[in-house]
Design an enzyme around this catalytic site. Structure first.
Site, short mmCIF file in Angstrom:
data_model
loop_
_atom_site.label_atom_id
_atom_site.label_comp_id
_atom_site.label_asym_id
_atom_site.label_seq_id
_atom_site.Cartn_x
_atom_site.Cartn_y
_atom_site.Cartn_z
N MET A 157 0.85 -1.30 -0.01
CA MET A 157 0.10 -0.19 -0.02
C MET A 157 0.91 1.18 0.02
SD MET A 157 -3.04 0.87 2.56
CE MET A 157 -3.87 -0.75 2.40
N CYS A 158 0.54 2.24 -0.59
CA CYS A 158 1.10 3.61 -0.52
C CYS A 158 -0.03 4.85 -0.42
CB CYS A 158 1.68 3.81 -1.91
SG CYS A 158 0.89 4.30 -3.23
N VAL A 159 0.72 5.91 0.07
CA VAL A 159 -0.19 6.75 0.43
C VAL A 159 0.03 7.95 -0.56
CG1 VAL A 159 1.52 8.15 2.04
CG2 VAL A 159 -0.83 8.49 2.49
#
EC number: 5.3.99.2
Length: 191
Positions: free
Chosen positions: A64-66
């Site tokens: 996951m990335c932001v």
């Protein structure tokens, strides 16, 4: 002469069918009455689906990335994403330029130099957004990607199912769809 006429008509029909097929591939519905100001803020990339060979090779190691979506001076969006790459946090910013209808944008790939189109297909602004991206990568390789953005790192099962249905509607198979695992690394970058 009749054979030449038949050949010509066949080529015209193939051309017309090719144009119709190309147009059908890019028909993505947009979020009705898209409100860009409500789309701004912090999102987590929770799910992806793609036809890219790069994606197929790397999907097992992706996490996951932001991302932070902010308004740009030209009326578009700055999309700044921070992700883990080779055990280090990497940040990239894309300028999403308005491309006609609200919710439709384009950007130039910093890696390939090609133009990609992005559609915000569905969002409730508070919990999730479904995006569809298309473009050309390298030498004539068509690139397609569906993305699930979530306001939290743990999207509800119903949202994941909505994304899976959306991705399949865009022609992605089950094995091309991945839900990205949570990570604590690089998540604090855009609080």
């Amino acid at each position: 002469m009749a054979a030449l006429h038949t050949l010509w008509m066949g080529l015209v029909l193939l051309g017309v069918l090719g144009v119709l097929q190309t147009q059908a591939q890019v028909q993505v519905s947009l979020q009705p009455n898209f409100q860009q100001d409500k789309f701004l803020g912090r999102w987590f990339t929770s799910g992806l689906a793609s036809n890219s060979s790069w994606f197929r090779e790397k999907k097992k190691v992706l996490s996951m990335c932001v991302s932070v979506v902010a308004p740009s001076a030209d009326g578009g969006l700055n999309l700044t994403s921070t992700f883990l790459r080779k055990e280090q946090c990497e940040t990239r910013t894309l300028l999403l330029r308005p491309a006609g209808t609200p919710g439709c944008y384009s950007y130039t790939s910093p890696h390939w130099g090609s133009t990609h189109d992005v559609w915000v297909a569905m969002t409730d602004y508070d919990e999730y957004a479904l995006l569809y991206t298309t473009g050309t990568k390298g030498l004539g390789q068509d690139f397609h990607m569906a993305t699930l953005y979530s306001r939290t790192q743990t999207p509800r099962a119903e949202i994941k199912e909505k994304f899976t249905t959306f991705a399949k509607t865009q022609g992605f198979t089950e094995d091309a769809i991945v839900f990205l695992p949570q990570t604590d690394k690089c998540m604090e970058e855009h609080k």
